[in-house]
Scaffold this motif. Structure first.
Motif, PDB file in Angstrom:
ATOM      1  N   PRO A 203       0.947  -1.428  -0.181  1.00  0.00           N
ATOM      2  CA  PRO A 203      -0.055  -0.177   0.069  1.00  0.00           C
ATOM      3  C   PRO A 203       1.265   1.126   0.009  1.00  0.00           C
ATOM      4  O   PRO A 203       1.905   1.391   0.210  1.00  0.00           O
ATOM      5  N   ALA A 204       0.054   2.341  -0.246  1.00  0.00           N
ATOM      6  CA  ALA A 204       1.226   3.342  -0.493  1.00  0.00           C
ATOM      7  C   ALA A 204       0.872   4.260   1.125  1.00  0.00           C
ATOM      8  O   ALA A 204       2.210   4.927   0.993  1.00  0.00           O
ATOM      9  N   ALA A 205       0.926   4.088   2.040  1.00  0.00           N
ATOM     10  CA  ALA A 205       0.570   3.799   3.005  1.00  0.00           C
ATOM     11  C   ALA A 205       1.985   3.684   3.460  1.00  0.00           C
ATOM     12  O   ALA A 205       2.674   4.561   4.564  1.00  0.00           O
ATOM     13  N   ALA A 206       2.234   2.131   3.199  1.00  0.00           N
ATOM     14  CA  ALA A 206       3.262   1.940   3.633  1.00  0.00           C
ATOM     15  C   ALA A 206       4.590   2.394   3.781  1.00  0.00           C
ATOM     16  O   ALA A 206       5.618   2.780   4.137  1.00  0.00           O
ATOM     17  N   LEU A 207       4.490   2.473   1.788  1.00  0.00           N
ATOM     18  CA  LEU A 207       5.693   3.632   1.547  1.00  0.00           C
ATOM     19  C   LEU A 207       5.905   4.623   2.427  1.00  0.00           C
ATOM     20  O   LEU A 207       7.230   5.350   2.603  1.00  0.00           O
ATOM     21  N   HIS A 208       4.623   5.316   2.369  1.00  0.00           N
ATOM     22  CA  HIS A 208       4.921   7.035   3.419  1.00  0.00           C
ATOM     23  C   HIS A 208       5.280   6.851   4.256  1.00  0.00           C
ATOM     24  O   HIS A 208       6.467   7.149   5.266  1.00  0.00           O
ATOM     25  N   ASP A 209       4.659   5.391   4.963  1.00  0.00           N
ATOM     26  CA  ASP A 209       5.494   5.732   6.664  1.00  0.00           C
ATOM     27  C   ASP A 209       7.481   4.665   7.040  1.00  0.00           C
ATOM     28  O   ASP A 209       7.680   4.820   7.772  1.00  0.00           O
ATOM     29  N   ALA A 210       7.770   4.187   5.777  1.00  0.00           N
ATOM     30  CA  ALA A 210       9.044   3.378   5.424  1.00  0.00           C
ATOM     31  C   ALA A 210       9.377   4.905   5.914  1.00  0.00           C
ATOM     32  O   ALA A 210      10.328   4.656   5.978  1.00  0.00           O
ATOM     33  N   LEU A 211       9.516   5.034   4.948  1.00  0.00           N
ATOM     34  CA  LEU A 211      10.165   7.287   4.614  1.00  0.00           C
ATOM     35  C   LEU A 211       9.537   7.429   5.513  1.00  0.00           C
ATOM     36  O   LEU A 211      11.656   8.121   5.465  1.00  0.00           O
TER      37      LEU A 211
ATOM     38  N   ARG B  97       4.535  -2.655  12.497  1.00  0.00           N
ATOM     39  CA  ARG B  97       3.503  -1.915  11.145  1.00  0.00           C
ATOM     40  C   ARG B  97       3.671  -2.499   9.840  1.00  0.00           C
ATOM     41  O   ARG B  97       3.012  -2.649   9.230  1.00  0.00           O
ATOM     42  N   PHE B  98       4.996  -3.265  10.214  1.00  0.00           N
ATOM     43  CA  PHE B  98       5.642  -3.657   8.605  1.00  0.00           C
ATOM     44  C   PHE B  98       5.477  -5.435   8.788  1.00  0.00           C
ATOM     45  O   PHE B  98       5.934  -5.756   7.547  1.00  0.00           O
ATOM     46  N   ALA B  99       4.875  -5.810   9.438  1.00  0.00           N
ATOM     47  CA  ALA B  99       5.010  -7.664   9.212  1.00  0.00           C
ATOM     48  C   ALA B  99       4.401  -7.478   7.395  1.00  0.00           C
ATOM     49  O   ALA B  99       3.058  -7.676   6.985  1.00  0.00           O
ATOM     50  N   GLY B 100       4.825  -8.795   7.595  1.00  0.00           N
ATOM     51  CA  GLY B 100       4.394  -9.622   5.938  1.00  0.00           C
ATOM     52  C   GLY B 100       4.811  -8.243   4.664  1.00  0.00           C
ATOM     53  O   GLY B 100       4.079  -8.793   3.323  1.00  0.00           O
ATOM     54  N   LEU B 101       5.209  -7.441   4.910  1.00  0.00           N
ATOM     55  CA  LEU B 101       5.581  -6.095   3.649  1.00  0.00           C
ATOM     56  C   LEU B 101       7.118  -6.688   3.714  1.00  0.00           C
ATOM     57  O   LEU B 101       8.170  -7.444   4.819  1.00  0.00           O
ATOM     58  N   PRO B 102       7.707  -6.645   1.970  1.00  0.00           N
ATOM     59  CA  PRO B 102       9.292  -5.481   2.054  1.00  0.00           C
ATOM     60  C   PRO B 102       9.862  -4.624   3.448  1.00  0.00           C
ATOM     61  O   PRO B 102       9.372  -4.387   4.433  1.00  0.00           O
TER      62      PRO B 102
ATOM     63  N   THR C 132      13.335  -0.775   5.336  1.00  0.00           N
ATOM     64  CA  THR C 132      14.664   0.281   4.455  1.00  0.00           C
ATOM     65  C   THR C 132      14.400  -0.545   2.735  1.00  0.00           C
ATOM     66  O   THR C 132      14.618   1.637   2.399  1.00  0.00           O
ATOM     67  N   VAL C 133      14.016  -1.034   2.244  1.00  0.00           N
ATOM     68  CA  VAL C 133      13.815  -1.081   1.092  1.00  0.00           C
ATOM     69  C   VAL C 133      12.572  -0.535   0.684  1.00  0.00           C
ATOM     70  O   VAL C 133      12.657  -0.034  -0.445  1.00  0.00           O
ATOM     71  N   LEU C 134      11.453  -0.013   1.085  1.00  0.00           N
ATOM     72  CA  LEU C 134      10.204   0.846   1.531  1.00  0.00           C
ATOM     73  C   LEU C 134      10.524   2.099   1.222  1.00  0.00           C
ATOM     74  O   LEU C 134      10.587   2.407  -0.044  1.00  0.00           O
ATOM     75  N   ALA C 135      11.254   1.989   2.414  1.00  0.00           N
ATOM     76  CA  ALA C 135      11.736   3.770   1.996  1.00  0.00           C
ATOM     77  C   ALA C 135      12.651   3.665   0.550  1.00  0.00           C
ATOM     78  O   ALA C 135      12.437   5.169   0.355  1.00  0.00           O
ATOM     79  N   ALA C 136      13.650   3.244   0.599  1.00  0.00           N
ATOM     80  CA  ALA C 136      14.349   3.251  -0.727  1.00  0.00           C
ATOM     81  C   ALA C 136      13.377   3.900  -1.663  1.00  0.00           C
ATOM     82  O   ALA C 136      14.032   4.675  -2.662  1.00  0.00           O
ATOM     83  N   CYS C 137      12.635   3.019  -2.021  1.00  0.00           N
ATOM     84  CA  CYS C 137      11.676   2.526  -3.176  1.00  0.00           C
ATOM     85  C   CYS C 137      10.082   4.378  -2.472  1.00  0.00           C
ATOM     86  O   CYS C 137      10.426   4.827  -3.887  1.00  0.00           O
ATOM     87  N   ALA C 138      10.254   4.844  -1.579  1.00  0.00           N
ATOM     88  CA  ALA C 138       9.871   6.065  -1.388  1.00  0.00           C
ATOM     89  C   ALA C 138      10.651   6.843  -1.835  1.00  0.00           C
ATOM     90  O   ALA C 138       9.884   7.661  -2.895  1.00  0.00           O
ATOM     91  N   LEU C 139      11.844   6.601  -1.827  1.00  0.00           N
ATOM     92  CA  LEU C 139      12.891   8.328  -2.003  1.00  0.00           C
ATOM     93  C   LEU C 139      12.989   8.381  -3.682  1.00  0.00           C
ATOM     94  O   LEU C 139      13.169   9.067  -4.217  1.00  0.00           O
ATOM     95  N   LEU C 140      12.706   6.837  -4.225  1.00  0.00           N
ATOM     96  CA  LEU C 140      12.926   7.051  -6.127  1.00  0.00           C
ATOM     97  C   LEU C 140      11.688   7.179  -6.664  1.00  0.00           C
ATOM     98  O   LEU C 140      12.123   7.322  -7.862  1.00  0.00           O
ATOM     99  N   GLY C 141      10.643   7.248  -5.564  1.00  0.00           N
ATOM    100  CA  GLY C 141       9.533   7.923  -6.654  1.00  0.00           C
ATOM    101  C   GLY C 141       8.264   5.955  -7.613  1.00  0.00           C
ATOM    102  O   GLY C 141       7.835   6.346  -7.916  1.00  0.00           O
ATOM    103  N   ILE C 142       9.058   4.779  -6.589  1.00  0.00           N
ATOM    104  CA  ILE C 142       8.615   4.241  -7.391  1.00  0.00           C
ATOM    105  C   ILE C 142       7.603   3.410  -6.141  1.00  0.00           C
ATOM    106  O   ILE C 142       7.682   3.298  -5.077  1.00  0.00           O
TER     107      ILE C 142
END
Length: 445
Positions: A68-76, A169-174, A177-187
């Motif tokens: 979910p987009a919210a998980a990417l936002h939260d990871a960052l 909060r991130f159980a079952g997700l990548p 730090t991987v999610l945060a990197a994706c968010a920084l890159l706009g993926i």
């Protein structure tokens, strides 16, 4: 802890060297039998199969295959400030280097009225893979995504294994730090799918039972992974394009008596901590240096965090110290070995590095360790392994582009060369080729 191979006074032809140099055992063919049913399960079972396989291999059943987009936002938002600053600088430097790799269309006038243009067109859709096993490689997100973006790829998806031991909060997700990197890159198209099943998802796409598309198929898959990821790439090559069949990481160090044994040992350890199959090789003409590096390794391995993993890598058949007669012999050994990473610790290191023909990346002098290239040199760390650096390159903008020739001739230009086309067509017993040109010469085209 680490074996020695003494090549002093021995012939150094390439065929002989391939038989005696350390090399990891990486039997992709054997792994094919394991991944074939996994890929078939994904092809026919879609999203449900991906959830079943996540539970089987990662110990967690992903609720959301697409993050979910919210998980990417939260990871960052929750990323450590120091790690965020490091990732941002890594992205900046990697983008600087890869932006200069962009290709431009070139038109060549072959004859009056006849041109050939080479157009560079980005791949339409790519799938990137970021490992999440022994090491969670957020840096691999950067190394795969930046060249794809700089090439102009319009659709980028990324997969990384779901983590059982994430914060709740991130159980079952990548990994966050991987999610945060994706968010920084706009993926924003990220999947909690790992292993061979991720490669199959990219190849075949995935739907829910009601027909809802979860992931559309891609044209090309890039990124490192374990032997099962590599085997899936081999199995599905043709359905998808792949970057390479990358095996365990390798470092070779070419050193003479000017090298600092503690730095050499530290660099060997740095790559050995990746995996028990990682290869660490020192090539030197100085036996005293070899002794000093061995002593430094004993001290550093005992003090490092992943002692057992490092000790297994250094003690494996893929690692060793290779003694040679002189620097010329050392260069011959390094070219035969064709390391993923090659460090040069010699006098006139830049001049020596300029003579190397086969390496994925070359690190010159005592202040350019492989660790720098892994993260912040600006170079790419997705590189050929297993001796493939003698014919293959690392990941780059070029990996995500296709060269297409556009041919434009007018009537006069075609007539000028028509007789040659007919002559070659007849020589190859393909008369229809010649007739196609004659038809135009007679004014029918």
């Amino acid at each position: 802890m680490i074996a020695r191979t003494d090549l002093r006074g021995r012939p150094l032809d390439a065929a002989s060297l391939r038989q005696v140099l350390p090399r990891a055992e990486f039997d992709v063919e054997a792994a094919l039998d394991a991944v074939r049913p996994i890929c078939a399960q994904v092809q026919h079972g879609g999203a449900g199969a991906l959830r079943d396989l996540g539970e089987r291999f990662d110990g967690v059943r992903p609720t959301d295959l697409r993050v979910p987009a919210a998980a990417l936002h939260d990871a960052l938002a929750q990323l450590d400030d120091g790690v965020r600053a490091a990732l941002e600088e890594s992205i900046r430097r990697t983008r600087l280097v890869h932006r200069d790799q962009r290709r431009h269309d070139v038109t060549t006038q072959v004859a009056e009225g006849g041109t050939v243009t080479e157009r560079w067109i980005p791949v339409g859709r790519v799938g990137l893979y970021a490992p999440g096993g022994l090491a969670v490689l957020a840096s691999s997100v950067v190394m795969n995504a930046v060249p794809a973006q700089e090439a102009g790829v319009p659709s980028i998806a990324l997969a990384s294994p779901p983590q059982r031991d994430n914060p709740p909060r991130f159980a079952g997700l990548p990994h966050p730090t991987v999610l945060a990197a994706c968010a920084l890159l706009g993926i924003d198209e990220v999947y909690a799918v790992g292993g061979a099943q991720a490669i199959a998802m990219f190849a075949y796409g995935a739907r829910e039972d009601d027909g809802t598309v979860v992931c559309a198929p891609v044209n090309l898959v890039t990124g490192p992974g374990n032997i099962y990821v590599v085997a899936a790439k081999r199995l599905l090559k043709g359905v998808i394009g792949i970057d390479s069949e990358a095996g365990p990481t390798e470092i070779a160090v070419l050193a003479d008596d000017t090298a600092d044994p503690h730095l050499v040992a530290a660099d060997l350890v740095s790559q050995a901590e990746h995996d028990p199959l990682a290869a660490a090789v020192l090539v030197t003409d100085d036996e005293d240096l070899a002794d000093a590096v061995e002593a430094a390794l004993a001290e550093q391995v005992a003090a490092t965090k992943h002692t057992e993993r490092v000790r297994a890598a250094l003690g494996g058949r893929q690692s060793g110290i290779v003694l040679v007669d002189d620097l010329e012999a050392g260069l011959a050994v390094c070219d035969a070995y064709a390391a993923e990473h090659l460090e040069i610790h010699t006098r006139d290191a830049a001049a020596v590095a300029a003579r190397v023909r086969n390496a994925g990346a070359i690190f010159v002098g005592p202040y350019a360790p492989v660790s720098l290239g892994d993260y912040l040199a600006g170079s790419n760390h997705v590189l050929p392994t297993g001796g493939c650096a003698c014919h293959s390159s690392g990941l780059s903008v070029q990996s995500f582009l296709r060269g297409v020739h556009v041919i434009e001739y007018d009537r006069a230009a075609l007539e000028q060369v028509a007789d040659h086309v007919v002559a070659l067509a007849e020589a190859e017993d393909l008369p229809g080729h010649g007739d196609a040109v004659r038809a135009r010469a007679r004014g029918r085209g």
